[in-house]
Enzyme design. Structure first.
Site, PDB file in Angstrom:
ATOM      1  N   HIS A   1       9.606  11.188 -34.166  1.00  0.00           N
ATOM      2  CA  HIS A   1       9.566  10.150 -34.745  1.00  0.00           C
ATOM      3  C   HIS A   1       8.286   9.054 -34.149  1.00  0.00           C
ATOM      4  O   HIS A   1       8.658   8.814 -32.899  1.00  0.00           O
ATOM      5  CB  HIS A   1      10.735   9.547 -35.325  1.00  0.00           C
ATOM      6  CG  HIS A   1      10.446   8.043 -36.162  1.00  0.00           C
ATOM      7  ND1 HIS A   1      11.334   8.007 -37.256  1.00  0.00           N
ATOM      8  CD2 HIS A   1       9.837   6.995 -35.873  1.00  0.00           C
ATOM      9  CE1 HIS A   1      11.244   6.812 -37.670  1.00  0.00           C
ATOM     10  NE2 HIS A   1      10.294   6.149 -36.855  1.00  0.00           N
TER      11      HIS A   1
ATOM     12  N   HIS B   1       9.345   7.183 -41.596  1.00  0.00           N
ATOM     13  CA  HIS B   1       9.397   8.246 -40.580  1.00  0.00           C
ATOM     14  C   HIS B   1       8.118   9.009 -40.556  1.00  0.00           C
ATOM     15  O   HIS B   1       7.505   9.589 -41.553  1.00  0.00           O
ATOM     16  CB  HIS B   1      10.293   9.322 -41.147  1.00  0.00           C
ATOM     17  CG  HIS B   1      10.354  10.732 -40.094  1.00  0.00           C
ATOM     18  ND1 HIS B   1      11.232  10.394 -39.122  1.00  0.00           N
ATOM     19  CD2 HIS B   1       9.702  11.736 -40.211  1.00  0.00           C
ATOM     20  CE1 HIS B   1      10.742  11.926 -38.584  1.00  0.00           C
ATOM     21  NE2 HIS B   1      10.187  12.353 -39.195  1.00  0.00           N
TER      22      HIS B   1
ATOM     23  N   HIS C   1       5.469   3.459 -26.558  1.00  0.00           N
ATOM     24  CA  HIS C   1       6.132   2.805 -25.449  1.00  0.00           C
ATOM     25  C   HIS C   1       5.052   1.769 -24.686  1.00  0.00           C
ATOM     26  O   HIS C   1       4.071   1.833 -24.818  1.00  0.00           O
ATOM     27  CB  HIS C   1       6.086   4.197 -24.330  1.00  0.00           C
ATOM     28  CG  HIS C   1       6.797   5.342 -24.573  1.00  0.00           C
ATOM     29  ND1 HIS C   1       8.092   5.534 -24.106  1.00  0.00           N
ATOM     30  CD2 HIS C   1       6.401   6.242 -25.361  1.00  0.00           C
ATOM     31  CE1 HIS C   1       8.262   6.826 -24.302  1.00  0.00           C
ATOM     32  NE2 HIS C   1       7.176   7.360 -25.265  1.00  0.00           N
TER      33      HIS C   1
ATOM     34  N   CYS D   1      16.746  12.981 -37.599  1.00  0.00           N
ATOM     35  CA  CYS D   1      15.878  12.187 -36.866  1.00  0.00           C
ATOM     36  C   CYS D   1      16.619  11.066 -36.107  1.00  0.00           C
ATOM     37  O   CYS D   1      17.157  10.133 -36.742  1.00  0.00           O
ATOM     38  CB  CYS D   1      14.769  11.451 -37.720  1.00  0.00           C
ATOM     39  SG  CYS D   1      13.552  10.738 -36.420  1.00  0.00           S
TER      40      CYS D   1
ATOM     41  N   CYS E   1      15.228   7.468 -36.962  1.00  0.00           N
ATOM     42  CA  CYS E   1      15.551   7.126 -38.107  1.00  0.00           C
ATOM     43  C   CYS E   1      17.131   6.670 -38.152  1.00  0.00           C
ATOM     44  O   CYS E   1      17.332   5.455 -38.609  1.00  0.00           O
ATOM     45  CB  CYS E   1      15.458   8.120 -39.250  1.00  0.00           C
ATOM     46  SG  CYS E   1      13.789   8.612 -39.946  1.00  0.00           S
TER      47      CYS E   1
ATOM     48  N   ASN F   1       3.173   9.564 -26.996  1.00  0.00           N
ATOM     49  CA  ASN F   1       2.901  11.087 -26.622  1.00  0.00           C
ATOM     50  C   ASN F   1       2.900  11.959 -28.033  1.00  0.00           C
ATOM     51  O   ASN F   1       3.853  11.744 -28.772  1.00  0.00           O
ATOM     52  CB  ASN F   1       4.239  11.526 -25.675  1.00  0.00           C
ATOM     53  CG  ASN F   1       4.205  10.723 -24.587  1.00  0.00           C
ATOM     54  OD1 ASN F   1       3.294  10.574 -23.867  1.00  0.00           O
ATOM     55  ND2 ASN F   1       5.592  10.514 -23.968  1.00  0.00           N
TER      56      ASN F   1
ATOM     57  N   ASP G   1      14.235   1.119 -24.251  1.00  0.00           N
ATOM     58  CA  ASP G   1      14.191   2.609 -24.088  1.00  0.00           C
ATOM     59  C   ASP G   1      15.442   2.823 -23.112  1.00  0.00           C
ATOM     60  O   ASP G   1      15.951   2.129 -22.075  1.00  0.00           O
ATOM     61  CB  ASP G   1      13.099   3.179 -23.186  1.00  0.00           C
ATOM     62  CG  ASP G   1      13.006   4.650 -23.276  1.00  0.00           C
ATOM     63  OD1 ASP G   1      12.097   5.096 -24.004  1.00  0.00           O
ATOM     64  OD2 ASP G   1      14.068   5.345 -22.476  1.00  0.00           O
TER      65      ASP G   1
ATOM     66  N   HIS H   1       6.439   6.788 -32.098  1.00  0.00           N
ATOM     67  CA  HIS H   1       6.793   5.840 -31.350  1.00  0.00           C
ATOM     68  C   HIS H   1       5.850   5.434 -30.342  1.00  0.00           C
ATOM     69  O   HIS H   1       5.052   6.382 -29.503  1.00  0.00           O
ATOM     70  CB  HIS H   1       8.518   5.904 -30.580  1.00  0.00           C
ATOM     71  CG  HIS H   1       8.368   7.322 -29.794  1.00  0.00           C
ATOM     72  ND1 HIS H   1       8.287   8.622 -30.285  1.00  0.00           N
ATOM     73  CD2 HIS H   1       8.285   7.479 -28.260  1.00  0.00           C
ATOM     74  CE1 HIS H   1       8.620   9.376 -29.207  1.00  0.00           C
ATOM     75  NE2 HIS H   1       8.770   8.740 -28.330  1.00  0.00           N
TER      76      HIS H   1
HETATM   77  P1  5GP Z   1       8.697  10.744 -25.938  1.00  0.00           P
HETATM   78  O1  5GP Z   1       9.425  11.651 -24.623  1.00  0.00           O
HETATM   79  O2  5GP Z   1       9.164  11.565 -27.052  1.00  0.00           O
HETATM   80  O3  5GP Z   1       7.357  10.124 -25.923  1.00  0.00           O
HETATM   81  O4  5GP Z   1       9.877   9.245 -25.677  1.00  0.00           O
HETATM   82  C1  5GP Z   1      11.055   9.351 -26.157  1.00  0.00           C
HETATM   83  C2  5GP Z   1      11.856   8.285 -25.425  1.00  0.00           C
HETATM   84  O5  5GP Z   1      13.095   8.114 -26.167  1.00  0.00           O
HETATM   85  C3  5GP Z   1      12.214   8.652 -24.084  1.00  0.00           C
HETATM   86  O6  5GP Z   1      11.473   7.666 -23.148  1.00  0.00           O
HETATM   87  C4  5GP Z   1      13.768   8.234 -24.106  1.00  0.00           C
HETATM   88  O7  5GP Z   1      14.183   7.788 -22.919  1.00  0.00           O
HETATM   89  C5  5GP Z   1      13.999   7.362 -25.442  1.00  0.00           C
HETATM   90  N1  5GP Z   1      15.418   7.804 -25.865  1.00  0.00           N
HETATM   91  C6  5GP Z   1      15.628   9.028 -26.286  1.00  0.00           C
HETATM   92  N2  5GP Z   1      16.899   8.930 -26.809  1.00  0.00           N
HETATM   93  C7  5GP Z   1      17.028   7.645 -26.903  1.00  0.00           C
HETATM   94  C8  5GP Z   1      18.242   6.671 -27.562  1.00  0.00           C
HETATM   95  O8  5GP Z   1      19.152   7.418 -27.910  1.00  0.00           O
HETATM   96  N3  5GP Z   1      18.085   5.506 -27.471  1.00  0.00           N
HETATM   97  C9  5GP Z   1      17.017   4.737 -26.825  1.00  0.00           C
HETATM   98  N4  5GP Z   1      17.114   3.473 -26.787  1.00  0.00           N
HETATM   99  N5  5GP Z   1      16.178   5.711 -26.462  1.00  0.00           N
HETATM  100  C10 5GP Z   1      16.210   6.771 -26.383  1.00  0.00           C
HETATM  101 ZN    ZN Z   2      12.718   9.553 -38.198  1.00  0.00          ZN
END
Ligand code: 5GP
Ligand code: ZN
Length: 112
Positions: A96, A45, A100, A3, A6, A85, A29, A98
């Protein structure tokens, strides 16, 4: 451990930390969608909001206790948006849980 978040919590992948405590980690982000875009995650997790239950919800409440501290640390006194999301239709790309935290400008009313 496969993950991504993680690995970020473990420090195996670098991140720009905004806040942390015993149960929560928050970081910028990598692809910000607003002037301020922070991800707030439980250290535990949990795959998504669809997987919250009586056993893990203490981690989720810790995230929500942390969010006002994150917002204050980021200067979001004029308001902000919290989004999570879930799954395919929710366009969840990292499995995992999260949240925003978006702000730093007047955000668009339309959320999809
Ligand atoms: P999701 O689309 O799953 O709701 O959001 C995942 C978020 O994680 C995205 O906004 C993406 O820009 C962010 N993200 C993906 N990989 C990384 C990373 O390696 N580091 C950071 N800081 N953010 C990440
Ligand atoms: Zn995780």
């Amino acid at each position: 451990m496969s993950c991504l978040f993680c690995k970020i919590i473990a420090g195996e992948i670098p991140s720009a930390k905004v806040y942390e405590d015993e149960k929560v980690y928050a970081f910028k982000d990598i692809n910000p969608q607003a002037p301020i875009h922070v991800l707030v995650i439980p250290r535990e997790h949990i795959e998504s909001a669809d997987c919250v239950n009586a056993e893990n919800s203490v981690s989720v409440s810790a995230v929500f206790e942390a969010i006002p501290k994150v917002a204050a640390a980021c200067g979001l006194e004029n308001g902000y948006r919290v989004i999570t999301n879930v799954g395919e239709d929710g366009c969840q790309s990292v499995k995992h849980l999260h949240f925003h935290v978006l702000g730093g400008k007047k955000l668009p009313e339309n959320m999809g």
